[in-house]
Design a protein around this motif. Structure first.
Motif, PDB file in Angstrom:
ATOM      1  N   ASP A 130      25.789  23.843  60.058  1.00 55.19           N
ATOM      2  CA  ASP A 130      26.247  24.083  61.426  1.00 55.19           C
ATOM      3  C   ASP A 130      27.179  25.292  61.446  1.00 55.19           C
ATOM      4  O   ASP A 130      28.083  25.407  60.625  1.00 55.19           O
ATOM      5  CB  ASP A 130      26.986  22.843  61.944  1.00 55.19           C
ATOM      6  CG  ASP A 130      27.609  23.067  63.307  1.00 55.19           C
ATOM      7  OD1 ASP A 130      26.869  23.049  64.297  1.00 55.19           O
ATOM      8  OD2 ASP A 130      28.838  23.280  63.355  1.00 55.19           O
ATOM      9  N   GLN A 131      26.966  26.191  62.396  1.00 51.25           N
ATOM     10  CA  GLN A 131      27.742  27.433  62.434  1.00 51.25           C
ATOM     11  C   GLN A 131      29.239  27.177  62.557  1.00 51.25           C
ATOM     12  O   GLN A 131      30.035  27.784  61.834  1.00 51.25           O
ATOM     13  CB  GLN A 131      27.286  28.311  63.598  1.00 51.25           C
ATOM     14  CG  GLN A 131      28.085  29.611  63.725  1.00 51.25           C
ATOM     15  CD  GLN A 131      27.722  30.425  64.955  1.00 51.25           C
ATOM     16  OE1 GLN A 131      26.599  30.329  65.446  1.00 51.25           O
ATOM     17  NE2 GLN A 131      28.657  31.221  65.452  1.00 51.25           N
ATOM     18  N   GLN A 132      29.636  26.300  63.428  1.00 53.86           N
ATOM     19  CA  GLN A 132      31.067  26.042  63.607  1.00 53.86           C
ATOM     20  C   GLN A 132      31.692  25.483  62.335  1.00 53.86           C
ATOM     21  O   GLN A 132      32.805  25.865  61.956  1.00 53.86           O
ATOM     22  CB  GLN A 132      31.300  25.097  64.779  1.00 53.86           C
ATOM     23  CG  GLN A 132      31.026  25.719  66.142  1.00 53.86           C
ATOM     24  CD  GLN A 132      31.401  24.794  67.286  1.00 53.86           C
ATOM     25  OE1 GLN A 132      31.388  23.574  67.142  1.00 53.86           O
ATOM     26  NE2 GLN A 132      31.744  25.375  68.425  1.00 53.86           N
ATOM     27  N   ALA A 133      30.973  24.581  61.662  1.00 57.06           N
ATOM     28  CA  ALA A 133      31.480  24.012  60.422  1.00 57.06           C
ATOM     29  C   ALA A 133      31.593  25.089  59.345  1.00 57.06           C
ATOM     30  O   ALA A 133      32.561  25.114  58.566  1.00 57.06           O
ATOM     31  CB  ALA A 133      30.564  22.884  59.940  1.00 57.06           C
ATOM     32  N   ALA A 134      30.619  25.992  59.298  1.00 51.96           N
ATOM     33  CA  ALA A 134      30.642  27.060  58.299  1.00 51.96           C
ATOM     34  C   ALA A 134      31.808  28.010  58.538  1.00 51.96           C
ATOM     35  O   ALA A 134      32.515  28.395  57.597  1.00 51.96           O
ATOM     36  CB  ALA A 134      29.320  27.825  58.329  1.00 51.96           C
ATOM     37  N   VAL A 135      32.016  28.392  59.775  1.00 47.41           N
ATOM     38  CA  VAL A 135      33.118  29.307  60.085  1.00 47.41           C
ATOM     39  C   VAL A 135      34.453  28.639  59.774  1.00 47.41           C
ATOM     40  O   VAL A 135      35.355  29.257  59.180  1.00 47.41           O
ATOM     41  CB  VAL A 135      33.055  29.753  61.559  1.00 47.41           C
ATOM     42  CG1 VAL A 135      34.307  30.532  61.952  1.00 47.41           C
ATOM     43  CG2 VAL A 135      31.803  30.597  61.796  1.00 47.41           C
ATOM     44  N   VAL A 154      27.109  33.335  61.369  1.00 50.98           N
ATOM     45  CA  VAL A 154      28.336  32.961  60.663  1.00 50.98           C
ATOM     46  C   VAL A 154      29.122  34.209  60.276  1.00 50.98           C
ATOM     47  O   VAL A 154      30.354  34.260  60.426  1.00 50.98           O
ATOM     48  CB  VAL A 154      28.006  32.107  59.417  1.00 50.98           C
ATOM     49  CG1 VAL A 154      29.270  31.793  58.628  1.00 50.98           C
ATOM     50  CG2 VAL A 154      27.309  30.819  59.832  1.00 50.98           C
ATOM     51  N   ILE A 155      28.429  35.216  59.776  1.00 52.82           N
ATOM     52  CA  ILE A 155      29.100  36.464  59.419  1.00 52.82           C
ATOM     53  C   ILE A 155      29.754  37.090  60.639  1.00 52.82           C
ATOM     54  O   ILE A 155      30.935  37.495  60.601  1.00 52.82           O
ATOM     55  CB  ILE A 155      28.102  37.449  58.770  1.00 52.82           C
ATOM     56  CG1 ILE A 155      27.640  36.921  57.421  1.00 52.82           C
ATOM     57  CG2 ILE A 155      28.726  38.837  58.619  1.00 52.82           C
ATOM     58  CD1 ILE A 155      26.475  37.686  56.823  1.00 52.82           C
ATOM     59  N   LYS A 156      29.032  37.160  61.740  1.00 53.99           N
ATOM     60  CA  LYS A 156      29.584  37.754  62.965  1.00 53.99           C
ATOM     61  C   LYS A 156      30.817  36.980  63.441  1.00 53.99           C
ATOM     62  O   LYS A 156      31.837  37.590  63.813  1.00 53.99           O
ATOM     63  CB  LYS A 156      28.521  37.778  64.059  1.00 53.99           C
ATOM     64  CG  LYS A 156      27.428  38.813  63.850  1.00 53.99           C
ATOM     65  CD  LYS A 156      26.430  38.779  65.002  1.00 53.99           C
ATOM     66  CE  LYS A 156      25.372  39.862  64.869  1.00 53.99           C
ATOM     67  NZ  LYS A 156      24.379  39.807  65.983  1.00 53.99           N
ATOM     68  N   ALA A 157      30.723  35.667  63.428  1.00 51.47           N
ATOM     69  CA  ALA A 157      31.844  34.853  63.910  1.00 51.47           C
ATOM     70  C   ALA A 157      33.064  34.988  63.010  1.00 51.47           C
ATOM     71  O   ALA A 157      34.206  35.083  63.490  1.00 51.47           O
ATOM     72  CB  ALA A 157      31.416  33.396  64.016  1.00 51.47           C
ATOM     73  N   LEU A 158      32.853  35.011  61.696  1.00 50.15           N
ATOM     74  CA  LEU A 158      33.973  35.193  60.778  1.00 50.15           C
ATOM     75  C   LEU A 158      34.590  36.578  60.939  1.00 50.15           C
ATOM     76  O   LEU A 158      35.816  36.728  60.920  1.00 50.15           O
ATOM     77  CB  LEU A 158      33.524  34.985  59.335  1.00 50.15           C
ATOM     78  CG  LEU A 158      33.507  33.548  58.827  1.00 50.15           C
ATOM     79  CD1 LEU A 158      32.882  33.486  57.436  1.00 50.15           C
ATOM     80  CD2 LEU A 158      34.914  32.953  58.789  1.00 50.15           C
ATOM     81  N   ARG A 159      33.741  37.589  61.084  1.00 44.48           N
ATOM     82  CA  ARG A 159      34.272  38.951  61.224  1.00 44.48           C
ATOM     83  C   ARG A 159      35.132  39.093  62.466  1.00 44.48           C
ATOM     84  O   ARG A 159      36.118  39.847  62.466  1.00 44.48           O
ATOM     85  CB  ARG A 159      33.098  39.944  61.240  1.00 44.48           C
ATOM     86  CG  ARG A 159      33.493  41.395  61.376  1.00 44.48           C
ATOM     87  CD  ARG A 159      34.590  41.841  60.393  1.00 44.48           C
ATOM     88  NE  ARG A 159      34.139  41.877  59.031  1.00 44.48           N
ATOM     89  CZ  ARG A 159      34.824  41.396  57.994  1.00 44.48           C
ATOM     90  NH1 ARG A 159      36.003  40.792  58.164  1.00 44.48           N
ATOM     91  NH2 ARG A 159      34.364  41.492  56.771  1.00 44.48           N
ATOM     92  N   GLU A 160      34.811  38.359  63.493  1.00 42.25           N
ATOM     93  CA  GLU A 160      35.626  38.408  64.714  1.00 42.25           C
ATOM     94  C   GLU A 160      37.008  37.805  64.505  1.00 42.25           C
ATOM     95  O   GLU A 160      37.945  38.135  65.233  1.00 42.25           O
ATOM     96  CB  GLU A 160      34.914  37.655  65.844  1.00 42.25           C
ATOM     97  CG  GLU A 160      33.675  38.374  66.378  1.00 42.25           C
ATOM     98  CD  GLU A 160      32.934  37.541  67.415  1.00 42.25           C
ATOM     99  OE1 GLU A 160      33.347  36.368  67.638  1.00 42.25           O
ATOM    100  OE2 GLU A 160      31.949  38.040  67.974  1.00 42.25           O
ATOM    101  N   GLN A 161      37.137  36.944  63.476  1.00 40.28           N
ATOM    102  CA  GLN A 161      38.388  36.214  63.295  1.00 40.28           C
ATOM    103  C   GLN A 161      39.190  36.634  62.074  1.00 40.28           C
ATOM    104  O   GLN A 161      40.324  36.166  61.903  1.00 40.28           O
ATOM    105  CB  GLN A 161      38.092  34.707  63.214  1.00 40.28           C
ATOM    106  CG  GLN A 161      37.446  34.158  64.476  1.00 40.28           C
ATOM    107  CD  GLN A 161      37.226  32.659  64.413  1.00 40.28           C
ATOM    108  OE1 GLN A 161      38.171  31.882  64.243  1.00 40.28           O
ATOM    109  NE2 GLN A 161      35.980  32.231  64.553  1.00 40.28           N
ATOM    110  N   THR A 162      38.615  37.471  61.218  1.00 40.20           N
ATOM    111  CA  THR A 162      39.338  37.867  60.006  1.00 40.20           C
ATOM    112  C   THR A 162      38.894  39.240  59.542  1.00 40.20           C
ATOM    113  O   THR A 162      37.738  39.630  59.750  1.00 40.20           O
ATOM    114  CB  THR A 162      39.119  36.842  58.875  1.00 40.20           C
ATOM    115  OG1 THR A 162      39.827  37.280  57.708  1.00 40.20           O
ATOM    116  CG2 THR A 162      37.645  36.698  58.520  1.00 40.20           C
ATOM    117  N   ALA A 163      39.821  39.950  58.909  1.00 37.36           N
ATOM    118  CA  ALA A 163      39.494  41.232  58.286  1.00 37.36           C
ATOM    119  C   ALA A 163      39.207  41.065  56.797  1.00 37.36           C
ATOM    120  O   ALA A 163      38.984  42.054  56.091  1.00 37.36           O
ATOM    121  CB  ALA A 163      40.655  42.214  58.482  1.00 37.36           C
ATOM    122  N   ALA A 164      39.206  39.818  56.316  1.00 39.95           N
ATOM    123  CA  ALA A 164      38.982  39.569  54.892  1.00 39.95           C
ATOM    124  C   ALA A 164      37.569  39.968  54.492  1.00 39.95           C
ATOM    125  O   ALA A 164      36.659  40.068  55.319  1.00 39.95           O
ATOM    126  CB  ALA A 164      39.216  38.092  54.581  1.00 39.95           C
TER     127      ALA A 164
END
Length: 276
Positions: free
Chosen positions: A34-39, A79-89
């Motif tokens: 699930d995308q939310q769980a992964a993020v 998942v990559i897009k959602a994480l990139r929106e929330q972190t610069a890591a």
């Protein structure tokens, strides 16, 4: 990785957190499909001290069946897009398919982690064009076949020769030498004795002159040593392997248990230095 500012004291490798967006990976398959769980899991690992999140959409466990590029991208790109929106890591894409790597880098990933060491058609050209750090891993065969009686003349020499050859081929194809990382591929086409020999002589892989990623977290060799250890009971063995990798000079360890791995590495470093 290159251009990554270290938060670590000397002797403590970077930590890559494993995030499998798959239904069938060996340890956490299905947990983060699930995308939310992964993020949420990715952000949790970063909060626990991970430097890189390695996102994969195709299982590479022994015997795993391949999936096509479209399905792999359907799993990982959101998942990559959602994480990139929330972190610069740093975000890594764990794939052997150049089309998936291109899409992932376009979506915000920074690193290409390739268990096939750029052997897929068009992979070297894609890596040269993308210009991101690329991790070349040793694997004998494919995930479907790799554990079917693997054999080597000398596993350490054979793995080092393979990795050197793949690095040379990549550079000849336009991949920058400073972008190349190596991974000996613990558990990928190796018996218990092969894995132990590689860990014992990991210094020889380090001596090839490239930064080395080491991944042994929760792998089957632990249960082969501690008979009957379930995947949820392999933390001790995973920590022992990570400590060995740090001792040998690995630049990064790929793990599931971020917090405990970082704690073990910090304590090891403090003991070595005689001070915190």
């Amino acid at each position: 990785m290159r251009n990554h500012r270290s938060r670590r004291q000397p002797g403590i490798p970077f930590i890559m957190g494993v995030l499998n967006v798959t239904p069938d990976s060996f340890s956490d398959g299905g947990d983060f499909i699930d995308q939310q769980a992964a993020v949420a899991r990715g952000l949790e690992m970063l909060g626990n001290g991970a430097d890189v999140i390695d996102i994969g959409g195709e299982s590479t466990r022994p015997g795993a069946a391949p999936v096509d590029a479209a399905e792999e991208m359907r799993r990982v790109i959101p998942v990559i897009k959602a994480l990139r929106e929330q972190t610069a890591a740093r975000i890594s894409i764990d794939t052997c398919k150049p089309e998936v790597a291109r899409a992932a880098i376009g979506a915000g990933a920074d690193i290409w982690n390739d268990v096939m060491a750029l052997r897929a058609e068009g992979a070297i050209e894609a890596a040269a064009e993308l210009g991101v750090p690329v991790i070349l891993m040793h694997m004998a065969g494919t995930p479907t076949t790799m554990q079917q009686a693997p054999r080597y003349d000398d596993v350490v020499s054979d793995v080092c020769d393979f990795l050197t050859e793949r690095a040379d081929i990549a550079m000849a194809g336009g991949v920058d030498a400073g972008s190349i990382w190596l991974d000996p591929g613990i558990g990928f086409g190796k018996s218990l004795d092969h894995n132990l020999a590689l860990m014992h002589d990991l210094d020889q892989v380090i001596a090839l002159g490239y930064p080395v990623l080491f991944g042994a977290s929760r792998k089957r060799f632990i249960a082969a040593i501690d008979e009957g250890a379930a995947e949820t009971e392999r933390l001790g063995g995973s920590l022992a392997a990570a400590l060995r990798a740090a001792q040998a000079g690995a630049s990064m360890v790929r793990v599931h248990d971020i917090r405990m791995t970082l704690q073990a590495l910090k304590v090891q470093a403090a003991i070595r230095e005689g001070r915190a």
